[in-house]
Scaffold this active site. Structure first.
Site, PDB file in Angstrom:
ATOM      1  N   THR A 109       0.840  -1.203   0.000  1.00 58.17           N
ATOM      2  CA  THR A 109       0.000   0.000   0.000  1.00 58.17           C
ATOM      3  C   THR A 109       0.875   1.254   0.000  1.00 58.17           C
ATOM      4  OG1 THR A 109      -1.719  -1.192   1.206  1.00 58.17           O
ATOM      5  CG2 THR A 109      -1.822   1.213   1.285  1.00 58.17           C
TER       6      THR A 109
ATOM      7  N   ASN B  41      -5.669  -9.286  -7.884  1.00 61.58           N
ATOM      8  CA  ASN B  41      -5.675 -10.153  -6.707  1.00 61.58           C
ATOM      9  C   ASN B  41      -6.947 -10.982  -6.584  1.00 61.58           C
ATOM     10  OD1 ASN B  41      -6.281  -7.286  -6.321  1.00 61.58           O
ATOM     11  ND2 ASN B  41      -7.032  -7.879  -4.321  1.00 61.58           N
TER      12      ASN B  41
ATOM     13  N   GLN C  24       0.966  -9.140  -6.612  1.00 62.09           N
ATOM     14  CA  GLN C  24       0.527 -10.542  -6.713  1.00 62.09           C
ATOM     15  C   GLN C  24       1.413 -11.408  -7.612  1.00 62.09           C
ATOM     16  OE1 GLN C  24      -1.634 -12.176  -4.995  1.00 62.09           O
ATOM     17  NE2 GLN C  24      -2.599 -10.474  -3.903  1.00 62.09           N
TER      18      GLN C  24
ATOM     19  N   HIS D 226       4.695 -10.048   2.196  1.00 65.66           N
ATOM     20  CA  HIS D 226       3.855 -11.120   2.742  1.00 65.66           C
ATOM     21  C   HIS D 226       3.107 -11.908   1.675  1.00 65.66           C
ATOM     22  CE1 HIS D 226      -0.338  -9.280   2.908  1.00 65.66           C
ATOM     23  NE2 HIS D 226       0.358  -8.193   2.703  1.00 65.66           N
TER      24      HIS D 226
ATOM     25  N   THR E 161      13.884   4.171  10.396  1.00 61.71           N
ATOM     26  CA  THR E 161      14.948   3.179  10.580  1.00 61.71           C
ATOM     27  C   THR E 161      14.592   1.879   9.865  1.00 61.71           C
ATOM     28  OG1 THR E 161      15.419   4.178  12.711  1.00 61.71           O
ATOM     29  CG2 THR E 161      16.305   1.966  12.350  1.00 61.71           C
TER      30      THR E 161
ATOM     31  N   CYS F  14     -17.487  -5.751   4.008  1.00 61.90           N
ATOM     32  CA  CYS F  14     -18.610  -5.524   4.903  1.00 61.90           C
ATOM     33  C   CYS F  14     -18.598  -4.063   5.335  1.00 61.90           C
ATOM     34  CB  CYS F  14     -18.471  -6.429   6.109  1.00 61.90           C
ATOM     35  SG  CYS F  14     -20.035  -7.047   6.650  1.00 61.90           S
TER      36      CYS F  14
END
Ligand code: PLP
Length: 436
Positions: free
Chosen positions: A99, A177, A205, A227, A263, A351
């Site tokens: 992001t 994605n 992705q 990740h 850092t 949601c």
């Protein structure tokens, strides 16, 4: 005196923190089919990270040896990331996530060309772009969200026509994605170059699934997030092509050669570097074994469960992703039933205020809100096995049949595309706005 006493007492009665945190799922085998949401951290990645948490915890920017030794590993990781995308290590800027990388690229393009106040992106981007685009609109910038075709592809002629003299940057994801749809990045880069406009791609992705080459594709900026490639959450990178005008997004210290304050998160960066190496070595496995598993899952669902359809084109598509509409059921109910069996999958719906909004990606493809609400994404990965696919296939038909038998969405309705959930519920005397 009284203060000291009460602090001492509080310290004495405070329960000890529980560091043995494990998901409740530890009781049940996990069938993880949500690798586009996040991936398991590879043991090889954890191994290289641990020394930087335990022993080599110095600040990479410190001049003494304890710092400079750490810095060497930071540089090695930068080279590993550069190798993954065929860049120069100096072109890699570490960030906190995908992001931030996306926001940075767009921010930088606008900040370095103040006369240009127009941005182009697409209607099917991750919210990292959609929401940032909406934020820019509120700040008086103009943002074009390009439409997509019903199969999820982009009409490049429409893109070409959308570029204006005041366009600062075009930002288009490499692979989607939710559907896995792959956009023709090399051609988009060529269009941008012909207009003299900067081009950013969100490639979050893609690692380990597609071969990435920033030189061959000719992009100016490219985002990655650790990740998604078996490294931890909270670390990302932005490729910034040499000689591109650049303005940092996170302003502070002189880290990252003045391009991103803060850092450096050395343990995570080292893990990210190792994950980049692994991603190059597993490209073959993703494109053969994982692709075959995905195809087996998709084909069996479409064949054995009636009223199902794949959302988006079969190809060009990421080898691990399938997005399937199960008509006459709601995805949230399917996901809950799968969850009971230890199966993790997802829907693109969000949601908001108690109601389920259909996926913006699927609705941008012209898929009806109702079909979009019944759509489930399965995204496979390196750790999935044929037995796990069999397990899903063993249970899914029964789940769908059961949900359909109690669903207010009537399979006898002639036109599912225009079928209205609210009226169906009212017809069955059920309050609208609730999901089963
Ligand atoms: N872009 C795409 C295509 C994504 O799939 C994601 C995460 O799901 C992101 C950006 C955001 O990445 P991060 O979670 O690292 O901020």
């Amino acid at each position: 005196m009284r203060l000291t006493l009460s602090i001492t007492l509080a310290a004495r009665v405070r329960p000890k923190p529980d560091f043995s945190v494990k998901p409740d799922m530890s009781q049940q085998k996990l069938y993880y089919f949500d690798n586009n949401a996040t991936t398991r951290v590879a043991p090889e990645v954890i191994d290289v990270m641990l020394p930087f948490l335990r022993d080599m915890w110095g600040n990479a920017s410190s001049a003494y040896q304890f710092g400079s030794q750490v810095k060497k590993h930071l540089d090695d990781a930068r080279a590993q990331l550069a190798a993954l995308i065929n860049a120069d290590p100096k072109e890699i800027v570490f960030t906190s996530c995908g992001t931030e990388s996306n926001n940075t690229a767009i921010h930088s393009a606008l900040a370095t060309s103040p006369g240009k106040r127009h941005v182009i992106t697409t209607a099917v981007e991750h919210s990292a772009n959609i929401k940032y685009g909406e934020f820019l609109q509120r700040r008086g910038y103009e943002v074009t969200f390009l439409p997509v075709e019903s199969d999820g592809s982009l009409d490049l002629h429409v893109l070409d026509q959308a570029v204006r003299t005041d366009t600062a940057i075009v930002s288009v994801m490499w692979a989607n994605n939710e559907t896995g749809a792959i956009f023709p990045i090399e051609e988009i880069a060529a269009i941008c170059r012909s207009h003299g406009v900067l081009f950013h791609t969100d490639a979050v992705q893609t690692p380990g699934k597609l071969k990435l080459d920033v030189k061959a594709t000719g992009v100016d900026f490219l985002s990655l997030s650790a990740h998604k490639l078996h490294a931890p959450k909270g670390i990302g990178m932005l490729y910034v092509k040499k000689k591109t005008n650049y303005q940092p997004f996170v302003i502070g210290g002189h880290q990252e050669r003045g391009r991103r304050g803060g850092t450096e998160n050395v343990p995570y960066i080292v893990g990210f570097g190792r994950a980049a190496e692994l991603a190059m070595s597993t490209l073959e496995d993703e494109n053969t074994r994982v692709r075959a598993l995905r195809d087996r899952l998709e084909n069996a669902i479409l064949k054995t469960i009636p009223n199902t359809v794949r959302n988006g084109s079969k190809e060009p598509r990421l080898p691990n992703t399938t997005n399937i509409a199960f008509d006459f059921v709601e995805a949230e109910a399917v996901l809950m039933a799968l969850d009971q069996l230890g199966i993790c999958a997802s829907s693109g719906s969000a949601c908001t205020t108690g109601a389920v909004d259909p996926s913006h990606v699927l609705t941008a493809m012209g898929i009806s809100p109702m079909r979009a609400r019944g759509s489930v994404r399965f995204s496979l990965g390196l750790y999935n096995t044929a037995e796990e696919v069999d397990y899903v296939l063993q249970h899914l038909p029964g789940i769908i049949a059961k949900l359909r038998s109690i669903s207010p969405l009537d399979a006898k309705q002639p036109d599912n595309e225009t079928f209205d959930l609210k009226s169906a519920r009212q017809a069955k005397d059920e309050p609208a706005g609730q999901t089963r």
